[in-house]
Design an enzyme around this catalytic site. Structure first.
Site, PDB file in Angstrom:
ATOM      1  N   GLU A   1     -10.021   1.663   4.195  1.00 36.68           N
ATOM      2  CA  GLU A   1      -9.448   3.139   3.170  1.00 36.68           C
ATOM      3  C   GLU A   1     -10.765   3.431   2.694  1.00 36.68           C
ATOM      4  O   GLU A   1     -11.236   4.954   2.929  1.00 36.68           O
ATOM      5  CB  GLU A   1      -8.563   2.558   2.269  1.00 36.68           C
ATOM      6  CG  GLU A   1      -8.185   3.401   1.328  1.00 36.68           C
ATOM      7  CD  GLU A   1      -7.436   3.406  -0.255  1.00 36.68           C
ATOM      8  OE1 GLU A   1      -8.177   2.950  -1.436  1.00 36.68           O
ATOM      9  OE2 GLU A   1      -6.147   2.452   0.598  1.00 36.68           O
TER      10      GLU A   1
ATOM     11  N   LYS B   1      -4.279  -7.075   4.152  1.00 38.68           N
ATOM     12  CA  LYS B   1      -4.083  -5.999   2.611  1.00 38.68           C
ATOM     13  C   LYS B   1      -5.851  -5.405   3.054  1.00 38.68           C
ATOM     14  O   LYS B   1      -6.121  -4.234   2.008  1.00 38.68           O
ATOM     15  CB  LYS B   1      -3.642  -6.541   1.306  1.00 38.68           C
ATOM     16  CG  LYS B   1      -3.612  -5.147   0.215  1.00 38.68           C
ATOM     17  CD  LYS B   1      -3.210  -3.696   0.893  1.00 38.68           C
ATOM     18  CE  LYS B   1      -3.075  -2.475  -0.761  1.00 38.68           C
ATOM     19  NZ  LYS B   1      -3.546  -2.802  -1.381  1.00 38.68           N
TER      20      LYS B   1
ATOM     21  N   HIS C   1      -7.303  -3.828   5.191  1.00 44.15           N
ATOM     22  CA  HIS C   1      -6.889  -2.099   5.002  1.00 44.15           C
ATOM     23  C   HIS C   1      -7.638  -0.910   4.241  1.00 44.15           C
ATOM     24  O   HIS C   1      -7.736  -0.162   4.147  1.00 44.15           O
ATOM     25  CB  HIS C   1      -5.364  -2.179   4.539  1.00 44.15           C
ATOM     26  CG  HIS C   1      -4.610  -0.827   3.861  1.00 44.15           C
ATOM     27  ND1 HIS C   1      -4.930  -0.525   2.973  1.00 44.15           N
ATOM     28  CD2 HIS C   1      -3.816   0.303   4.576  1.00 44.15           C
ATOM     29  CE1 HIS C   1      -4.760   0.899   2.192  1.00 44.15           C
ATOM     30  NE2 HIS C   1      -3.549   1.053   3.924  1.00 44.15           N
ATOM     31  N   ASN C   2      -7.639  -2.198   2.797  1.00 47.31           N
ATOM     32  CA  ASN C   2      -8.787  -1.173   1.631  1.00 47.31           C
ATOM     33  C   ASN C   2     -10.092  -0.738   2.121  1.00 47.31           C
ATOM     34  O   ASN C   2     -11.182   0.148   1.529  1.00 47.31           O
ATOM     35  CB  ASN C   2      -8.449  -2.073   0.340  1.00 47.31           C
ATOM     36  CG  ASN C   2      -7.158  -2.057  -0.452  1.00 47.31           C
ATOM     37  OD1 ASN C   2      -6.485  -2.103   0.549  1.00 47.31           O
ATOM     38  ND2 ASN C   2      -7.424  -2.151  -1.253  1.00 47.31           N
TER      39      ASN C   2
ATOM     40  N   SER D   1       0.673  -1.252  -0.129  1.00 45.68           N
ATOM     41  CA  SER D   1       0.348  -0.319  -0.355  1.00 45.68           C
ATOM     42  C   SER D   1       1.237   0.858   0.007  1.00 45.68           C
ATOM     43  O   SER D   1       2.223   1.414   0.783  1.00 45.68           O
ATOM     44  CB  SER D   1      -1.099   0.153   1.131  1.00 45.68           C
ATOM     45  OG  SER D   1      -1.441   1.438   0.596  1.00 45.68           O
TER      46      SER D   1
END
Length: 469
Positions: free
Chosen positions: A192, A185, A188-189, A131
């Site tokens: 986001e 990940k 994480h997104n 990222s």
């Protein structure tokens, strides 16, 4: 091109791939890139400047032959079938103990499948989230590897060298077995998505409810970035408001069509949370709002049908202060939801995730990096088994102190007809999570009434059914 010359290979020389391999070379590791597009190959060779340190080719056999054994090959290609196609194209040239790393946003079950498939062939494989966007790839991303730990130790010196640094610590750590890296990940997104939606709502409220200009907004977001909302997303948002349009008068942000796109990782986070039975309503709403934004024609039609509430402007300074507190609250709640999902997934998929470590490697390099993550990592260091950030003593005052402003902003927005579904959902989630008793007893009665689904009681053990009629 000499055999066994390079220490690291990278497939996919688009913007992310080119920047990542240049970062590897800058940190003293000889690297070679591979792409079918000869223009991308030549561009990397030209930018690299010294083929003894960084090179590229469009021939798979030459690419593999040029890498020292055990070969360390990273893929930065679009998720899905492309990854499988690239892996199959490499297999005829690989030797046992070679290592393939998927650095894209692959769905975590695909990573598990590929690891099993390649293990049977004697090839090490692991997924690693990356990222930070193109700039992060060039100067230091946050890297989230998981899977084959033995293979990771071979790549660890390279990853630690190229990763972003926070107070000298590299923002990379081995996270766990199987698809742990790609799963982290993915979440994480999802976080986001939530943070970005909340920021757009703050922008909309200040503009419509406080009559803020782009210059005002640039100043507000810059000030917020100097305080407890300090983060990459707040920082770049401040900058966006100052960019002039080169094709017409005014600021560029006002000329951009309000239809948001997505690549799927936020949706995957939301879907998997439902599979796990973990509520992440702010992330869910962020995904839904991107989908709703695509209905531009229908939104225009509905706007013409329904009258809006009479506009009521608030004192600009007061509104900015209250909105800052509300956004800080919603940021905390969004991280709390994502980390709760990670904690549950860790048990379900046997990842053995350490949430404090994950928060640490998100402190620099990645898109959701924020000053708040320092406090989050400390909360999970104090209590590794903390089920939800809301329950951390360290966050009690942070949350409690913002609640009056949150409720005031939510009420004002609802009265004005300003959509703030992310903030609304964050507050409702908090109010529900912090309620010892919810009205779902009635729901259980309904289910038992029409479907004989049974229920439990609060005053005795057992499973019960009632003939309601």
């Amino acid at each position: 091109m000499q055999q066994n010359t390079y220490e690291f290979g990278l497939i996919g020389l688009g913007v992310m791939g080119r920047n990542f391999i240049l970062n590897v070379s800058d940190n003293g590791f000889k690297a070679i890139g591979y792409d079918l597009d000869i223009e991308k190959v030549n561009a990397l060779i030209e930018e690299g400047g010294d083929v003894s340190k960084i090179n590229a080719t469009n021939k798979a056999d030459k690419f593999v032959e040029a890498i020292a054994r055990p070969r360390k090959i990273m893929l930065l290609v679009p998720a899905g079938k492309v990854v499988d196609t690239v892996i199959e194209s490499l297999l005829p040239f690989l030797d046992k103990e070679d290592i393939i790393i998927d650095g894209g946003n692959s769905f975590f079950t695909d990573t598990d499948r590929r690891e099993t498939y390649l293990k049977d062939k004697g090839i090490h494989f692991f997924g690693s989230g990356v990222s930070g966007g193109a700039k992060g790839a060039r100067i230091g991303p946050s890297i989230m590897p998981g899977g084959d730990k033995e293979a990771y130790t071979q790549v660890q010196p390279i990853f630690e060298a190229v990763a972003a640094k926070f107070k000298g610590e590299p923002c990379v750590a081995y996270l766990g077995p199987k698809s742990a890296g790609n799963y982290v990940k993915m979440v994480h997104n999802g976080i986001e998505y939530g943070l970005m939606q909340l920021i757009t709502e703050a922008y909309d409220l200040l503009k419509k409810g406080g009559n803020a200009t782009n210059d005002d907004l640039q100043t507000v977001f810059s000030n917020w970035n100097n305080g407890r909302l300090q983060s990459f997303l707040i920082e770049i948002t401040a900058g966006i408001f100052s960019v002039d349009d080169t094709l017409s008068e005014g600021k560029l942000v006002d000329k951009i069509l309000d239809k948001a796109k997505q690549k799927g990782t936020g949706k995957w986070t939301s879907q998997n949370a439902m599979d796990l039975g973990i509520p992440v309503p702010t992330i869910d709403m962020a995904v839904s709002m991107r989908e709703l934004s695509a209905l531009k024609k229908d939104r225009i039609a509905a706007d013409a049908i329904y009258a809006k509430p009479k506009s009521e402007l608030r004192d600009k300074n007061d509104l900015e202060k209250k909105m800052e507190a509300a956004l800080y609250f919603a940021f905390i709640i969004t991280y709390a939801q994502g980390l709760h999902q990670l904690a549950d997934a860790s048990e379900e998929y046997k990842y053995n995730l350490e949430l404090a470590t994950i928060a640490k490697i998100w402190r620099a390099g990645c898109i959701i990096r924020a000053g708040l993550l320092e406090d989050i990592s400390e909360a999970f260091e104090v209590n590794q088994d903390l089920p939800n950030l809301i329950l951390s003593p360290n966050f009690k005052e942070k949350i409690s102190s913002t609640l009056p402003a949150v409720r005031e902003i939510v009420a004002f927005a609802a009265k004005q007809g300003i959509p703030m579904p992310g903030l609304f959902s964050a507050l409702s989630y908090f109010d529900a999570f912090s309620s010892a008793r919810l009205p779902l007893n009635l729901l259980q009665a309904q289910r038992d009434h029409f479907g004989s689904h049974t229920y439990e009681r609060i005053d005795r053990e057992g499973i019960f059914h009632t003939e309601w009629e």
